[in-house]
Design a protein around this motif. Sequence first.
Motif, mmCIF file in Angstrom:
data_model
loop_
_atom_site.group_PDB
_atom_site.id
_atom_site.type_symbol
_atom_site.label_atom_id
_atom_site.label_comp_id
_atom_site.label_asym_id
_atom_site.label_seq_id
_atom_site.Cartn_x
_atom_site.Cartn_y
_atom_site.Cartn_z
ATOM 1 N N THR A 1 0.671 9.159 -5.751
ATOM 2 C CA THR A 1 0.734 10.555 -5.287
ATOM 3 C C THR A 1 1.636 11.375 -6.194
ATOM 4 O O THR A 1 1.268 12.470 -6.640
ATOM 5 C CB THR A 1 1.248 10.618 -3.836
ATOM 6 O OG1 THR A 1 0.294 9.976 -2.972
ATOM 7 C CG2 THR A 1 1.432 12.057 -3.380
ATOM 8 N N TRP B 1 -8.095 12.563 -3.177
ATOM 9 C CA TRP B 1 -7.898 11.155 -3.533
ATOM 10 C C TRP B 1 -7.657 10.313 -2.283
ATOM 11 O O TRP B 1 -8.118 9.168 -2.196
ATOM 12 C CB TRP B 1 -6.722 11.009 -4.505
ATOM 13 C CG TRP B 1 -7.143 11.178 -5.925
ATOM 14 C CD1 TRP B 1 -6.952 12.263 -6.735
ATOM 15 C CD2 TRP B 1 -7.868 10.240 -6.725
ATOM 16 N NE1 TRP B 1 -7.504 12.057 -7.974
ATOM 17 C CE2 TRP B 1 -8.070 10.827 -8.007
ATOM 18 C CE3 TRP B 1 -8.368 8.963 -6.486
ATOM 19 C CZ2 TRP B 1 -8.751 10.171 -9.025
ATOM 20 C CZ3 TRP B 1 -9.045 8.308 -7.514
ATOM 21 C CH2 TRP B 1 -9.229 8.915 -8.762
ATOM 22 N N TYR B 2 -6.939 10.858 -1.305
ATOM 23 C CA TYR B 2 -6.718 10.121 -0.061
ATOM 24 C C TYR B 2 -8.051 9.832 0.632
ATOM 25 O O TYR B 2 -8.257 8.735 1.165
ATOM 26 C CB TYR B 2 -5.818 10.909 0.889
ATOM 27 C CG TYR B 2 -4.382 11.043 0.449
ATOM 28 C CD1 TYR B 2 -3.883 10.326 -0.631
ATOM 29 C CD2 TYR B 2 -3.503 11.886 1.119
ATOM 30 C CE1 TYR B 2 -2.578 10.451 -1.047
ATOM 31 C CE2 TYR B 2 -2.184 12.026 0.718
ATOM 32 C CZ TYR B 2 -1.722 11.300 -0.367
ATOM 33 O OH TYR B 2 -0.413 11.434 -0.761
ATOM 34 N N MET C 1 -6.542 9.664 9.879
ATOM 35 C CA MET C 1 -5.993 10.168 8.626
ATOM 36 C C MET C 1 -7.102 10.537 7.647
ATOM 37 O O MET C 1 -7.015 11.542 6.931
ATOM 38 C CB MET C 1 -5.065 9.135 7.996
ATOM 39 C CG MET C 1 -4.290 9.680 6.802
ATOM 40 S SD MET C 1 -3.017 8.529 6.242
ATOM 41 C CE MET C 1 -2.346 9.448 4.856
ATOM 42 N N LEU C 2 -8.165 9.725 7.622
ATOM 43 C CA LEU C 2 -9.314 10.031 6.769
ATOM 44 C C LEU C 2 -9.960 11.339 7.208
ATOM 45 O O LEU C 2 -10.262 12.202 6.377
ATOM 46 C CB LEU C 2 -10.324 8.885 6.834
ATOM 47 C CG LEU C 2 -11.685 9.116 6.161
ATOM 48 C CD1 LEU C 2 -11.519 9.380 4.672
ATOM 49 C CD2 LEU C 2 -12.607 7.924 6.398
ATOM 50 N N SER D 1 -7.600 14.344 6.430
ATOM 51 C CA SER D 1 -7.506 14.570 4.983
ATOM 52 C C SER D 1 -8.751 15.292 4.481
ATOM 53 O O SER D 1 -8.662 16.257 3.709
ATOM 54 C CB SER D 1 -7.346 13.239 4.241
ATOM 55 O OG SER D 1 -6.132 12.609 4.576
ATOM 56 N N ARG E 1 0.829 -1.209 0.000
ATOM 57 C CA ARG E 1 0.000 0.000 0.000
ATOM 58 C C ARG E 1 0.861 1.257 0.000
ATOM 59 O O ARG E 1 0.540 2.251 -0.661
ATOM 60 C CB ARG E 1 -0.928 -0.001 1.218
ATOM 61 C CG ARG E 1 -2.028 -1.051 1.149
ATOM 62 C CD ARG E 1 -3.020 -0.887 2.290
ATOM 63 N NE ARG E 1 -3.745 0.368 2.160
ATOM 64 C CZ ARG E 1 -4.451 0.913 3.148
ATOM 65 N NH1 ARG E 1 -4.499 0.325 4.330
ATOM 66 N NH2 ARG E 1 -5.097 2.045 2.956
ATOM 67 N N GLU F 1 -9.741 6.954 -1.181
ATOM 68 C CA GLU F 1 -9.085 5.657 -1.008
ATOM 69 C C GLU F 1 -9.100 5.196 0.443
ATOM 70 O O GLU F 1 -9.310 4.013 0.726
ATOM 71 C CB GLU F 1 -7.642 5.732 -1.529
ATOM 72 C CG GLU F 1 -7.546 6.100 -3.002
ATOM 73 C CD GLU F 1 -8.431 5.238 -3.874
ATOM 74 O OE1 GLU F 1 -8.124 4.050 -4.040
ATOM 75 O OE2 GLU F 1 -9.449 5.742 -4.383
ATOM 76 N N LEU F 2 -8.863 6.106 1.377
ATOM 77 C CA LEU F 2 -8.919 5.736 2.794
ATOM 78 C C LEU F 2 -10.345 5.391 3.203
ATOM 79 O O LEU F 2 -10.564 4.502 4.028
ATOM 80 C CB LEU F 2 -8.390 6.888 3.659
ATOM 81 C CG LEU F 2 -6.891 7.166 3.580
ATOM 82 C CD1 LEU F 2 -6.567 8.509 4.228
ATOM 83 C CD2 LEU F 2 -6.095 6.052 4.258
ATOM 84 N N ALA G 1 0.718 4.023 -2.863
ATOM 85 C CA ALA G 1 0.358 5.375 -2.428
ATOM 86 C C ALA G 1 1.416 6.389 -2.855
ATOM 87 O O ALA G 1 1.088 7.491 -3.326
ATOM 88 C CB ALA G 1 0.183 5.408 -0.912
ATOM 89 N N LEU H 1 -4.708 16.058 -3.942
ATOM 90 C CA LEU H 1 -4.176 14.792 -3.438
ATOM 91 C C LEU H 1 -4.950 14.320 -2.214
ATOM 92 O O LEU H 1 -5.237 13.130 -2.076
ATOM 93 C CB LEU H 1 -2.689 14.951 -3.107
ATOM 94 C CG LEU H 1 -1.766 15.148 -4.314
ATOM 95 C CD1 LEU H 1 -0.361 15.525 -3.864
ATOM 96 C CD2 LEU H 1 -1.721 13.886 -5.179
ATOM 97 N N LEU H 2 -5.295 15.252 -1.328
ATOM 98 C CA LEU H 2 -6.074 14.880 -0.147
ATOM 99 C C LEU H 2 -7.447 14.356 -0.545
ATOM 100 O O LEU H 2 -7.997 13.461 0.113
ATOM 101 C CB LEU H 2 -6.208 16.078 0.796
ATOM 102 C CG LEU H 2 -4.935 16.499 1.532
ATOM 103 C CD1 LEU H 2 -5.177 17.778 2.326
ATOM 104 C CD2 LEU H 2 -4.447 15.391 2.457
#
Length: 443
Positions: free
Chosen positions: A17, A377-378, A321-322, A325, A9, A381-382, A13, A374-375
């Motif tokens: 990124t 997309w995070y 983190m989710l 972000s 992962r 995905e998260l 990632a 980018l956040l």
Amino acid sequence: MEDMLFYDRMQFAFTITFHYIFPQLTMGLSLLIVYFKWKFLRSKIEKYNYAAKFFMKIFAVNFTMGVVTGIPMEFQFGTNWAKFSELTGGIIGQTLAMEGLFSFFLESSFLVLFIFGEKLLGQRLHFLAGFLVFLGSWASGLFIIATNAWMQHPVGYEILDNGKFVLENFSSLFKNPWLLPAFLHNQMASLVTSSFVVASIGAFYILRNKNIEYGKLFLKTGVIFGFIASLLVAFPTGDWNAKNVVKYQPATFAAMEGIFNSEKGGAEIILIGQPNMVEKKLDNKIAVPNILSFLTYQNWNAEIAGMDQFKKEELPNNIPMLYYSYHIMVGLGTIFIGVMAVSLFFLYRKKIYKIKSLLWFIMFLVPFPYIANLLGWYVAELGRQPYLVYGLLKTSEGISPTVSSGNTLFTLLGFMGLYFLLGVLFLILIGKTINQGPEPKKI
């Protein structure tokens, strides 16, 4: 097993990124290039044509870097994620192949024609070449997001006895209710990035007292497009996406918003707060009552399911983190609207070109749309974790059992070193292009 999953992962990632730094500019910039070329055809003012060709040079460098950094990601499907590819290749292979065969070749072929074929094509066909570059770049985004949309909300599939996913209805991939909101939100966010880049180059020229005419053109264009795109990112596209998450991934929505417990009588929207995973609450929170319920259901008292309503295995496996972000992304988006609104006001008053503090602010704000994209997309995905295909295929079930964590870590370090060199080369090339300016050198 956990080490293998972690490094697989981490490697994906990191590579995605770095890769997404480039297409998030090209997709939005292609639209602005078409705009400049269209303005030239309408007005016959040469500076618009020079502007289109100037930004196509920047587009070309970004496109090349995107291709170089995108290839390793494709290989990782066969190395690190071989089981995922084996099980779902019959579905995601459709959209990924279409992106490569149709979008990439359309974009790359007409990019070459736009850069080198102006005299041969004539101005109208030159405009058409630019438009087809734009069409190819946006089609590429559509096919990639169609792939991701199926992973977020799988539709039109059948699972065979051997565990493989097969497609029952091809059109369902493009009728997926997750696709259109995600695509439009992504494209508007890309336009925000490109608008800030164009505006920042304009601010740079004005502050340096160099290429002033182009500086004013770029600043004006970037501010107008940036303001419109920033609004569209928030509403309706961002709102539409959020409502999709509520409907199809309610556990993810609760984690994004930091809702640990369901609240009767309306859910508050969190402005500031830190998730406390031990006590299952937000520390030091600042919130506005009932706003989240209204934004979600247009009902001030609507109840929104909290994380207490779901089993532990249904919740995202990295809630802090989710949460961060998502909230940083939303915060940056709000700042972008504010900055562009102020800039538009001073542009209307014809004072923006003389306010150095605002020009400096626009110029140094340019990395933050990249961060916000980018956040975004995070968050996607998260939020989908712990699944690769939401609700159907766990991430731990998709990795390659024969690729060791040591091999993955070794190649990850190699990617880091190589991408650092590519990043330096990219900055040098872009810096030289900007320094040379839009107008060709006179011999």
